[in-house]
Design a protein around this motif. Structure first.
Motif, PDB file in Angstrom:
ATOM      1  N   MET A   1      36.543  33.703  31.733  1.00 15.44           N
ATOM      2  CA  MET A   1      37.988  33.663  31.899  1.00 15.44           C
ATOM      3  C   MET A   1      38.393  34.481  33.116  1.00 15.44           C
ATOM      4  SD  MET A   1      39.170  34.123  27.941  1.00 15.44           S
ATOM      5  CE  MET A   1      40.896  34.157  28.357  1.00 15.44           C
ATOM      6  N   THR A   2      39.288  33.929  33.900  1.00 13.11           N
ATOM      7  CA  THR A   2      39.766  34.609  35.099  1.00 13.11           C
ATOM      8  C   THR A   2      40.821  35.625  34.707  1.00 13.11           C
ATOM      9  OG1 THR A   2      39.382  32.637  36.419  1.00 13.11           O
ATOM     10  CG2 THR A   2      40.823  34.300  37.347  1.00 13.11           C
ATOM     11  N   LEU A   8      40.968  36.238  44.605  1.00 10.85           N
ATOM     12  CA  LEU A   8      41.381  34.846  44.795  1.00 10.85           C
ATOM     13  C   LEU A   8      41.055  34.426  46.216  1.00 10.85           C
ATOM     14  CD1 LEU A   8      42.907  32.259  43.891  1.00 10.85           C
ATOM     15  CD2 LEU A   8      45.009  33.347  44.741  1.00 10.85           C
ATOM     16  N   THR A   9      40.252  33.362  46.342  1.00 10.09           N
ATOM     17  CA  THR A   9      39.928  32.813  47.649  1.00 10.09           C
ATOM     18  C   THR A   9      40.883  31.659  47.952  1.00 10.09           C
ATOM     19  OG1 THR A   9      37.588  33.403  47.416  1.00 10.09           O
ATOM     20  CG2 THR A   9      38.152  31.767  49.085  1.00 10.09           C
ATOM     21  N   VAL A  15      40.627  36.068  51.356  1.00 16.27           N
ATOM     22  CA  VAL A  15      40.412  36.517  49.976  1.00 16.27           C
ATOM     23  C   VAL A  15      41.425  37.602  49.634  1.00 16.27           C
ATOM     24  CG1 VAL A  15      38.796  37.562  48.349  1.00 16.27           C
ATOM     25  CG2 VAL A  15      37.952  35.985  50.109  1.00 16.27           C
ATOM     26  N   ILE A  16      42.161  37.392  48.543  1.00 17.40           N
ATOM     27  CA  ILE A  16      43.083  38.399  48.014  1.00 17.40           C
ATOM     28  C   ILE A  16      42.375  39.107  46.876  1.00 17.40           C
ATOM     29  CG2 ILE A  16      45.333  38.793  46.947  1.00 17.40           C
ATOM     30  CD1 ILE A  16      46.283  36.219  48.334  1.00 17.40           C
ATOM     31  N   LYS A  17      42.408  40.425  46.870  1.00 18.71           N
ATOM     32  CA  LYS A  17      41.521  41.221  46.010  1.00 18.71           C
ATOM     33  C   LYS A  17      41.819  41.120  44.521  1.00 18.71           C
ATOM     34  CE  LYS A  17      44.172  45.529  46.464  1.00 18.71           C
ATOM     35  NZ  LYS A  17      44.135  46.928  46.910  1.00 18.71           N
ATOM     36  N   ASN A  18      43.042  40.773  44.144  1.00 20.56           N
ATOM     37  CA  ASN A  18      43.367  40.589  42.724  1.00 20.56           C
ATOM     38  C   ASN A  18      44.485  39.562  42.583  1.00 20.56           C
ATOM     39  OD1 ASN A  18      45.948  42.022  42.924  1.00 20.56           O
ATOM     40  ND2 ASN A  18      44.753  43.919  42.933  1.00 20.56           N
ATOM     41  N   ARG A  19      44.960  39.381  41.367  1.00 21.47           N
ATOM     42  CA  ARG A  19      45.899  38.298  41.101  1.00 21.47           C
ATOM     43  C   ARG A  19      47.352  38.753  40.971  1.00 21.47           C
ATOM     44  NH1 ARG A  19      43.134  33.539  40.015  1.00 21.47           N
ATOM     45  NH2 ARG A  19      40.964  33.831  40.658  1.00 21.47           N
ATOM     46  N   VAL A 309      45.833  23.590  45.692  1.00 18.81           N
ATOM     47  CA  VAL A 309      46.668  24.664  46.224  1.00 18.81           C
ATOM     48  C   VAL A 309      46.927  25.682  45.120  1.00 18.81           C
ATOM     49  CG1 VAL A 309      48.919  25.264  47.203  1.00 18.81           C
ATOM     50  CG2 VAL A 309      47.780  23.146  47.890  1.00 18.81           C
ATOM     51  N   PRO A 310      46.571  26.953  45.320  1.00 17.97           N
ATOM     52  CA  PRO A 310      46.846  27.980  44.319  1.00 17.97           C
ATOM     53  C   PRO A 310      48.346  28.148  44.096  1.00 17.97           C
ATOM     54  CG  PRO A 310      45.252  28.759  45.945  1.00 17.97           C
ATOM     55  CD  PRO A 310      45.818  27.481  46.476  1.00 17.97           C
TER      56      PRO A 310
END
Length: 435
Positions: A1-2, A8-9, A15-19, A309-310
């Motif tokens: 589970m994320t 987040l790539t 790359v973003i280090k967290n959400r 797309v995120p």
């Protein structure tokens, strides 16, 4: 589970280090020439140290003539980049991404800035008589505005910001083109959804071409205007697909305009006006976040796209459980916070380390009954909403001075102080600005 701690790539490879993202909140800290200063540096360094993976700046204007408020930063060739570099560097502290939110207010430009704002059509914004009747944009005006977005994006990246977000929501210029309520044109920029979306897509195309394929380009889009005859959820889903095909890297879902501010809802993140009662399923209320239900519809539409797309959803998240559920189970890639980070810039670290489970959500009103947020007077309801917003502005000002937030500030005092400050900046800008 994320989970929230997972990196987040993006499609561009960044790359973003967290959400967790800090969604945009207008700062109002620029000098009378629209230039950033030490306060921006102090504020964003503090937020970056707080653990948030992505910081999105408040409205950075693409045209010095038209501002969302007098203290906006203006990204133009005349203003250059020197005033931006320290801000960009501070926002990258702690391996953080910092993106400029590039924007044009359109008709949502207060009289203190311009008596004759521009918009797709001559549809006036009628709130407390604070806005002038807009001038319908000519073809030349439209092409200049598109180029201004592109210039602002290039200046941002040249200054050291790691990406840009194009503001296509909340009733600003792009949103005005998208909505039939404010776009009455019968040329290539109005009428069908394809024509109404043309301005946004031309801006995205131009920005992507200028920045190249490896720089994050995001869009903030209304899920709906929540106005009769306005931009609908079905239309939003179609535009989202077109945006995905144009190669954006992140789509933030929001909703509303100054007249119908669903992105506040009494508890939202960056509004200055009254909020309607929008019907929502009980499950949506329990999940806290206002736009998850709308994001689900947009997700289904995006499933047909060749490149995923995120999605970033902002508005109302207050419990760690709901944030984690949104990311792990609902397919939301990032959760956006704004107002809580004005109360405590370390909340992201505390959420990621599970030191807090619930974020504060203070009740801020001018009074009760006729003087309260449920007043029979539309003007009084608007003033209550503005008082709530300006309370958070006061916390931003304190953080920008290196001070701690002050929860004891009264909403009425915040509102009065804000109006006086805006008027003062606006008058000085008119008299002494060189831009």
């Amino acid at each position: 589970m994320t989970g929230l701690t997972s990196p987040l790539t993006l499609p561009c490879g960044a790359v973003i280090k967290n959400r967790i993202a800090k969604s945009a909140m207008t700062e109002g800290l620029a000098n009378i020439h629209g230039r950033a200063n030490k306060r921006h540096t102090t504020l964003y360094k503090r937020w970056a140290e707080g653990g948030t993976g992505l910081l999105i700046t408040g409205n950075a204007m693409v045209d010095h003539r038209f501002l969302e408020r007098p203290g906006n930063v203006v990204l133009t060739a005349e203003n250059g980049t020197e005033h931006l570099t320290d801000w960009a560097k501070a926002g990258q502290t702690n391996d953080t991404h910092i993106w400029t939110q590039i924007s044009h207010p359109g008709r949502q430009c207060a009289r203190i800035v311009s008596m004759t704002p521009q918009s797709p059509s001559e549809v006036k914004l009628d709130i407390l008589n604070n806005f002038g009747k807009p001038k319908a944009m000519t073809e030349e005006d439209i092409q200049l505005a598109i180029q201004n977005y592109i210039t602002a994006a290039k200046l941002s990246i040249e200054s050291g910001f790691t990406g840009v977000q194009i503001h296509g929501a909340h009733g600003y210029l792009i949103s005005q083109f998208l909505s039939p309520v404010t776009n009455k044109r019968d040329d290539q920029w109005g009428g069908s959804l394809e024509n109404r979306a043309r301005f946004l897509l031309e801006v995205v195309r131009g920005v992507r071409e200028a920045l190249g394929p490896k720089t994050p380009v995001a869009v903030k889009l209304n899920s709906a205007d929540f106005q009769k005859g306005g931009f609908t959820l079905d239309e939003s889903a179609k535009v989202a697909v077109w945006l995905a095909d144009s190669g954006i890297d992140l789509l933030e879902i929001s909703g509303g305009t100054y007249e119908h501010v669903s992105f506040v809802g009494g508890k939202g993140d960056d509004s200055t006006a009254d909020a309607p009662q929008v019907e929502k399923r009980e499950s949506t209320r329990k999940r806290e976040a206002y736009f998850l239900e709308y994001a689900e519809v947009i997700q289904k539409a995006l499933a047909s796209c060749s490149l995923r797309v995120p999605l970033l959803v902002t508005g109302g998240f207050r419990s760690r459980e709901m944030m984690e559920q949104a990311v792990a189970e609902m397919g939301i890639d990032m959760v956006g916070l704004a107002r809580p980070l004005c109360i405590d810039p370390d909340f992201s670290n505390k959420l990621l380390s599970k030191d807090v489970d619930q974020l504060p959500d203070p009740v801020l009103t001018l009074g009760t009954g006729w003087f309260g947020p449920t007043s029979s007077s539309n003007s009084m309801r608007t003033l209550n909403s503005q008082a709530e917003v300006t309370w958070y502005y006061r916390q931003i000002l304190r953080l920008s001075k290196g001070q701690m937030p002050k929860a004891t500030v009264k909403a009425s005092n915040a509102l009065l102080t804000h109006f006086l400050r805006e008027f003062n900046i606006g008058i000085r800008r008119r008299l002494f600005s060189k831009t």
